[in-house]
Design a protein around this motif. Structure first.
Motif, PDB file in Angstrom:
ATOM      1  N   PRO A  57       0.820  -1.220   0.000  1.00  0.00           N
ATOM      2  CA  PRO A  57       0.000   0.000   0.000  1.00  0.00           C
ATOM      3  C   PRO A  57       0.858   1.277   0.000  1.00  0.00           C
ATOM      4  O   PRO A  57       1.904   1.340   0.648  1.00  0.00           O
ATOM      5  CB  PRO A  57      -0.809  -0.130   1.293  1.00  0.00           C
ATOM      6  CG  PRO A  57      -0.903  -1.610   1.525  1.00  0.00           C
ATOM      7  CD  PRO A  57       0.381  -2.186   1.015  1.00  0.00           C
ATOM      8  N   ALA A  58       0.365   2.291  -0.734  1.00  0.00           N
ATOM      9  CA  ALA A  58       1.160   3.506  -0.990  1.00  0.00           C
ATOM     10  C   ALA A  58       1.554   4.237   0.293  1.00  0.00           C
ATOM     11  O   ALA A  58       2.658   4.781   0.382  1.00  0.00           O
ATOM     12  CB  ALA A  58       0.366   4.437  -1.906  1.00  0.00           C
ATOM     13  N   ASN A  59       0.655   4.253   1.297  1.00  0.00           N
ATOM     14  CA  ASN A  59       1.001   4.996   2.522  1.00  0.00           C
ATOM     15  C   ASN A  59       2.242   4.398   3.203  1.00  0.00           C
ATOM     16  O   ASN A  59       3.061   5.112   3.791  1.00  0.00           O
ATOM     17  CB  ASN A  59      -0.187   5.034   3.494  1.00  0.00           C
ATOM     18  CG  ASN A  59      -0.617   3.653   3.985  1.00  0.00           C
ATOM     19  OD1 ASN A  59      -0.739   2.713   3.190  1.00  0.00           O
ATOM     20  ND2 ASN A  59      -0.844   3.503   5.281  1.00  0.00           N
ATOM     21  N   ILE A  60       2.421   3.073   3.057  1.00  0.00           N
ATOM     22  CA  ILE A  60       3.577   2.410   3.687  1.00  0.00           C
ATOM     23  C   ILE A  60       4.855   2.720   2.890  1.00  0.00           C
ATOM     24  O   ILE A  60       5.900   3.035   3.459  1.00  0.00           O
ATOM     25  CB  ILE A  60       3.329   0.880   3.781  1.00  0.00           C
ATOM     26  CG1 ILE A  60       2.026   0.605   4.557  1.00  0.00           C
ATOM     27  CG2 ILE A  60       4.515   0.181   4.424  1.00  0.00           C
ATOM     28  CD1 ILE A  60       1.586  -0.855   4.565  1.00  0.00           C
ATOM     29  N   VAL A  61       4.730   2.668   1.565  1.00  0.00           N
ATOM     30  CA  VAL A  61       5.889   2.985   0.710  1.00  0.00           C
ATOM     31  C   VAL A  61       6.320   4.431   0.964  1.00  0.00           C
ATOM     32  O   VAL A  61       7.515   4.714   1.162  1.00  0.00           O
ATOM     33  CB  VAL A  61       5.524   2.784  -0.785  1.00  0.00           C
ATOM     34  CG1 VAL A  61       6.656   3.250  -1.688  1.00  0.00           C
ATOM     35  CG2 VAL A  61       5.196   1.316  -1.067  1.00  0.00           C
ATOM     36  N   ASP A  62       5.337   5.347   0.995  1.00  0.00           N
ATOM     37  CA  ASP A  62       5.660   6.766   1.218  1.00  0.00           C
ATOM     38  C   ASP A  62       6.383   6.956   2.553  1.00  0.00           C
ATOM     39  O   ASP A  62       7.339   7.721   2.651  1.00  0.00           O
ATOM     40  CB  ASP A  62       4.376   7.619   1.233  1.00  0.00           C
ATOM     41  CG  ASP A  62       3.762   7.719  -0.161  1.00  0.00           C
ATOM     42  OD1 ASP A  62       4.455   7.376  -1.140  1.00  0.00           O
ATOM     43  OD2 ASP A  62       2.582   8.116  -0.265  1.00  0.00           O
ATOM     44  N   SER A  63       5.917   6.232   3.546  1.00  0.00           N
ATOM     45  CA  SER A  63       6.511   6.367   4.871  1.00  0.00           C
ATOM     46  C   SER A  63       7.974   5.888   4.851  1.00  0.00           C
ATOM     47  O   SER A  63       8.845   6.515   5.476  1.00  0.00           O
ATOM     48  CB  SER A  63       5.669   5.567   5.861  1.00  0.00           C
ATOM     49  OG  SER A  63       6.334   5.391   7.045  1.00  0.00           O
ATOM     50  N   ALA A  64       8.261   4.822   4.104  1.00  0.00           N
ATOM     51  CA  ALA A  64       9.649   4.317   4.025  1.00  0.00           C
ATOM     52  C   ALA A  64      10.544   5.301   3.281  1.00  0.00           C
ATOM     53  O   ALA A  64      11.679   5.560   3.700  1.00  0.00           O
ATOM     54  CB  ALA A  64       9.670   2.956   3.324  1.00  0.00           C
ATOM     55  N   VAL A  65      10.014   5.873   2.194  1.00  0.00           N
ATOM     56  CA  VAL A  65      10.807   6.838   1.408  1.00  0.00           C
ATOM     57  C   VAL A  65      11.119   8.050   2.285  1.00  0.00           C
ATOM     58  O   VAL A  65      12.257   8.530   2.348  1.00  0.00           O
ATOM     59  CB  VAL A  65      10.028   7.247   0.134  1.00  0.00           C
ATOM     60  CG1 VAL A  65      10.725   8.398  -0.582  1.00  0.00           C
ATOM     61  CG2 VAL A  65       9.886   6.047  -0.803  1.00  0.00           C
ATOM     62  N   ASP A  66      10.106   8.500   2.988  1.00  0.00           N
ATOM     63  CA  ASP A  66      10.281   9.643   3.877  1.00  0.00           C
ATOM     64  C   ASP A  66      11.323   9.323   4.966  1.00  0.00           C
ATOM     65  O   ASP A  66      12.190  10.147   5.283  1.00  0.00           O
ATOM     66  CB  ASP A  66       8.908   9.954   4.506  1.00  0.00           C
ATOM     67  CG  ASP A  66       8.919  11.237   5.299  1.00  0.00           C
ATOM     68  OD1 ASP A  66       9.391  12.247   4.748  1.00  0.00           O
ATOM     69  OD2 ASP A  66       8.469  11.232   6.465  1.00  0.00           O
ATOM     70  N   ALA A  67      11.248   8.100   5.505  1.00  0.00           N
ATOM     71  CA  ALA A  67      12.194   7.700   6.559  1.00  0.00           C
ATOM     72  C   ALA A  67      13.623   7.671   6.010  1.00  0.00           C
ATOM     73  O   ALA A  67      14.569   8.092   6.687  1.00  0.00           O
ATOM     74  CB  ALA A  67      11.798   6.330   7.119  1.00  0.00           C
TER      75      ALA A  67
END
Ligand SMILES: Cc1ncc(COP(=O)(O)O)c(C=O)c1O
Length: 400
Positions: A57-67
């Motif tokens: 899911p995109a919210n999880i991918v976004d969170s990893a990129v942000d991290a």
């Protein structure tokens, strides 16, 4: 001429004896064979591998990129980042109905390392470990590797691939150190009922036996509810819950899972983590918090799509000559009985791949009690599954 990748040597490879006791997972071997056929131009439908075909899911991918951008690129504590341990404790407390504290959680790179570390930490020569058969092949492999005796517990098709608790009772001895439970179950899709869990707990009673409860498919149930033995009074201290992100959030390649265990086992498993991997990747753990605390709509969406595929695929398998398939109550596998084809499982799986272009696994990849069955993963699109049924049906008409 291309150079051979294996250099010639006069020094034979002398492996440690323990390596002869380590097994493997055939799914990856079948995948390699199927890919080789594809490279030669053959069309193959992949129903061999057990991983969701959805994107994370995109919210999880976004969170990893942000991290990553924020610098979560360093080593972290062996047992996991405190914020993820806290989110897991909260999630498990809610879903299992038993209070869990962050100090009881160890984060590791996938669900598999929980098996590896816990079995190594608890079992040794002279011990017996009871495990489901057919079952996830790494259980038997790791029990043998630890030096303990692997004691198979037969799953019964006529019981929708649950087991007879009386049979479990008959296998428990003074040497039993560990009992492995897996619900929902790979490869059969069987799910233990609340009553099963109560009866299992009764049979184990007050014995000094630990339970490794593999609950990696707990969010993928179609019929019934998930029940964990950890929630039975008196059992939490003897249970290690294995769970993770791979199946629930389509995160197989991220490598992130966790064990929930008594606090005096945590430093022991953490020591194994320190020796093996130091820690789980930090930015993936930050995304793990988002997975658990963020919107859960995609989890339900994936479950409903698996359900739609299950209903269609099981119906189709039951129309294939010689096949008969129970309806799996959970996970994303079908495990048809193929005895009436008159073919042994491995030969049939090979023929379906070579002749029909459908990659499946022989039931024997999951232990001796898997003879007479095949495993088809339904983690492939509805259209692929429809096409696979057509190919299997045509092949059966011609060859059986
Ligand atoms: C029953 C069971 N337990 C554990 C695992 C391992 O999961 P992970 O990919 O997170 O290591 C699998 C994966 O196929 C599984 O089927």
């Amino acid at each position: 001429m291309p150079m051979s990748p294996v250099s010639e040597t006069t020094h034979p490879l002398k492996l440690a004896e323990r390596m002869s006791r380590l097994g493997t997972e055939t799914a990856f071997e079948v995948l390699v064979k199927a890919r080789a056929l594809e490279a030669k131009g053959k069309s193959v439908i992949h129903l061999e591998i057990g991983e969701p075909d959805f994107d994370t899911p995109a919210n999880i991918v976004d969170s990893a990129v942000d991290a990553l951008r924020k610098g979560w690129t360093h080593y972290g504590p062996a047992a996991g980042l405190p914020q993820l341990r806290e989110a897991i404790a909260e999630d498990v407390s809610r879903s299992r109905g038993v209070p869990v504290s962050p100090e009881e959680v160890v984060v590791v790179p996938g669900g598999k390392p929980v098996m590896f570390f816990v079995i190594l930490a608890l079992a040794q020569a002279g011990d017996e470990v009871i495990y489901p058969n057919p079952g996830f092949p790494i259980y038997e492999s790791m029990i043998n590797f630890s030096g303990a005796k692997a004691v198979p517990l037969r799953l019964r098709e006529e019981m929708d691939f649950r087991f007879d608790v009386k049979e479990l009772a008959s296998l428990i001895t003074d040497r039993t150190r560990l009992i492995i439970l897996n619900s929902p179950h790979n490869p059969t899709g069987g799910v233990l009922t609340g009553q099963d869990i109560q009866e299992i707990a009764q049979v184990i009673g007050n014995r000094d036996v630990m339970i490794l409860s593999d609950e990696i498919y707990s969010r993928l149930i179609f019929d019934g509810k998930h029940h964990s033995i950890a929630a039975v009074p008196g059992f939490k201290d003897r249970t290690i819950i294995l769970d993770g992100f791979s199946k629930t959030y389509a995160m197989t390649g991220w490598r992130m899972g966790f064990g929930v265990m008594r606090t005096d086992l945590v430093p022991q498993v953490s020591r194994l983590v320190t020796n093996a991997t130091s820690c789980t990747a930090s930015f993936t753990q930050v995304a793990g918090v988002e997975a658990l605390r963020g919107d859960q709509a995609s989890v339900e969406k994936m479950r409903l799509e698996f359900l739609r595929r299950r209903d269609m695929f099981v119906k189709g398998l039951n129309q294939v000559k010689g096949f008969s398939c129970r309806v799996p109550a959970g996970a994303f596998y079908t495990f048809p009985n193929i005895e009436k084809t008159g073919w042994p499982s491995k030969k049939l799986a090979d023929a379906l791949l070579d002749d029909a272009g459908v990659a499946a696994l022989s039931g024997t990849a999951f232990g001796v009690s898997g003879e007479g069955y095949l495993r088809f993963s339904i983690a492939s699109s509805y259209e692929n599954l429809e096409q696979a049924l057509e190919r299997i049906g045509n092949w059966a008409e011609k060859n059986l």
